[in-house]
Design a protein around this motif. Structure first.
Motif, PDB file in Angstrom:
ATOM      1  N   ARG A   8       0.860  -1.192   0.000  1.00 52.05           N
ATOM      2  CA  ARG A   8       0.000   0.000   0.000  1.00 52.05           C
ATOM      3  C   ARG A   8       0.886   1.228   0.000  1.00 52.05           C
ATOM      4  NH1 ARG A   8      -4.999   0.101   3.832  1.00 52.05           N
ATOM      5  NH2 ARG A   8      -5.802  -1.044   2.043  1.00 52.05           N
ATOM      6  N   ARG A  66     -10.272   5.863   7.413  1.00 50.84           N
ATOM      7  CA  ARG A  66      -9.243   5.055   8.065  1.00 50.84           C
ATOM      8  C   ARG A  66      -8.549   4.202   7.019  1.00 50.84           C
ATOM      9  NH1 ARG A  66     -12.652   1.635  11.976  1.00 50.84           N
ATOM     10  NH2 ARG A  66     -10.707   0.451  12.030  1.00 50.84           N
ATOM     11  N   LEU A  67      -7.239   4.164   7.077  1.00 51.89           N
ATOM     12  CA  LEU A  67      -6.483   3.393   6.095  1.00 51.89           C
ATOM     13  C   LEU A  67      -6.718   1.901   6.221  1.00 51.89           C
ATOM     14  CD1 LEU A  67      -3.072   5.268   6.146  1.00 51.89           C
ATOM     15  CD2 LEU A  67      -4.756   5.276   4.311  1.00 51.89           C
ATOM     16  N   ASP A  68      -7.023   1.415   7.413  1.00 53.57           N
ATOM     17  CA  ASP A  68      -7.158  -0.028   7.583  1.00 53.57           C
ATOM     18  C   ASP A  68      -8.471  -0.575   7.039  1.00 53.57           C
ATOM     19  OD1 ASP A  68      -8.653   1.254   9.493  1.00 53.57           O
ATOM     20  OD2 ASP A  68      -8.111  -0.105  11.130  1.00 53.57           O
ATOM     21  N   ALA A 114       1.447   7.073   9.578  1.00 47.48           N
ATOM     22  CA  ALA A 114       0.768   5.839   9.182  1.00 47.48           C
ATOM     23  C   ALA A 114       1.774   4.776   8.745  1.00 47.48           C
ATOM     24  CB  ALA A 114      -0.227   6.126   8.063  1.00 47.48           C
ATOM     25  N   THR A 119       0.421   0.827   8.642  1.00 50.59           N
ATOM     26  CA  THR A 119      -0.763   0.806   7.780  1.00 50.59           C
ATOM     27  C   THR A 119      -0.455   1.267   6.360  1.00 50.59           C
ATOM     28  OG1 THR A 119      -1.388   2.973   8.676  1.00 50.59           O
ATOM     29  CG2 THR A 119      -2.445   1.039   9.630  1.00 50.59           C
ATOM     30  N   ASP A 121       2.908   0.961   3.432  1.00 50.88           N
ATOM     31  CA  ASP A 121       4.192   0.322   3.167  1.00 50.88           C
ATOM     32  C   ASP A 121       5.229   1.282   2.602  1.00 50.88           C
ATOM     33  OD1 ASP A 121       3.457  -2.488   3.822  1.00 50.88           O
ATOM     34  OD2 ASP A 121       2.028  -2.178   2.190  1.00 50.88           O
TER      35      ASP A 121
END
Length: 345
Positions: A8, A66-68, A114, A119, A121
């Motif tokens: 990500r 939210r990124l997740d 982040a 969350t 890469d």
């Protein structure tokens, strides 16, 4: 890799008055990007919609909180996360604006945090305007220094990397890192230390190994003309740089003696070296940008996260005209994906 296992990658919008929004819009939908990563634009969603319309793209924008949970967005949507409270929708093209500078700072810091949390890469940053950044209340001069502060790292270096498409002969490309960063020429000699030079040589060696080069050859720039000419033009070569080379060699690094930069950079471009440790910003930048301006990638070395960017600036003169070239951004994203895959966890 399947889509779910691709890294990500955050694409920070940078200064919205410049070409950043157009770059991230073009990149987020490009096959070169979606084949190596899962892009998430970090910026204002309305600005992203305008940028997509500018390039003739009708794909929707999915705003995520939210990124997740980003994976729950529609499959054809361009994902956008806006961590800044600053409204930048009224910022004009090509203008210095404090709100644009503040928002660019917010995008970068949130993406870095982040990435530290796992969350994201990797981060690929679109350009920001340093004066707008200052007007927005940030005392730090640019991406490198902000990321170093967020990540709590003091030993970082700016790397300019050119792959084979940048007309360099070395099979794994050429990386040039700088011992000193955004500072005046007058301050450079006082900022050079043997330990900082050694750390830069190590970072160059480590980066090129991650790019697939098994035994990097690192050229080390002299500071002074003619490498000081036995002290006639300065003693930094004997006093600071040569001891750093000796220490790096003790670590098993193939580092050269201090070489005058005008000779070294040509030899490096022609393939004699895989990496270069330059003493200051323009010493490395000018030579590499002459052969790879559109394709060179900035990489921040020494961070616990992956960060790359295209090597050009905000290009206020062509902002929001649909003319921004995306090659550098695409190359930066591909490099980020490769570095994310080889990052120590």
């Amino acid at each position: 890799m399947t889509d779910s296992t691709l890294p990500r990658i955050a694409l920070t919008m940078g200064d919205v008055a410049g070409i950043g929004p157009e770059l991230v819009a073009r990149a987020a939908i490009h096959e070169r990007v979606t084949s190596v990563g899962r892009p998430v634009v970090v910026g204002h969603p309305e600005v992203l919609r305008k940028a997509l319309a500018l390039i003739g793209c009708s794909q929707p924008v999915a705003t995520i909180e939210r990124l997740d949970v980003a994976s729950t967005a529609p499959g054809d949507a361009v994902l956008c996360w806006n961590p800044s409270p600053v409204d930048v929708t009224a910022v004009g093209p090509g203008t210095v604006d404090a709100s644009a500078g503040r928002a660019a700072y917010d995008y970068l810091v949130a993406a870095a945090e982040a990435a530290l949390a796992g969350t994201l890469d990797a981060i690929v940053t679109a350009p920001l305007n340093k004066y707008s950044l200052r007007q927005g209340g940030c005392p730090l001069p640019g991406h490198t220094e902000i990321l170093a502060e967020v990540c709590g790292r003091s030993e970082v270096a700016m790397m300019l990397y050119a792959g084979r498409e940048g007309r360099v002969a070395a099979p794994h490309g050429l990386g040039v890192a700088h011992v000193t960063l955004h500072t005046s020429i007058a301050s450079v000699p006082g900022l050079l230390t043997t330990s900082r030079i050694v750390e830069t040589i190590r970072l160059v060696d480590g980066f090129m190994r991650r790019m697939g080069c098994p035994s990097p050859r690192v050229g080390v720039c002299a500071l002074n003309p003619h490498a000081g000419e036995q002290g006639l033009f300065g003693d930094e070569e004997a006093r600071l740089i040569a001891p750093a080379v000796a220490e790096a060699r003790q670590d098993g690094i193939d580092a050269s003696d201090p070489i005058p930069a005008d000779a070294l950079m040509r030899r490096a471009v022609e393939g004699e070296f895989d990496g270069v440790a330059a003493m200051y910003h323009d010493q490395g930048h000018i030579a590499l940008k002459l052969v790879a301006f559109e394709t060179a990638v900035n990489v921040t070395l020494g961070l616990p996260i992956v960060r790359t960017s295209p090597s050009h600036g905000t290009a206020f003169d062509i902002a929001w005209q649909g003319r921004a070239g995306v090659t550098g951004m695409l190359t930066a994203i591909e490099a980020a994906a490769q570095l994310a895959a080889t990052r120590e966890r």
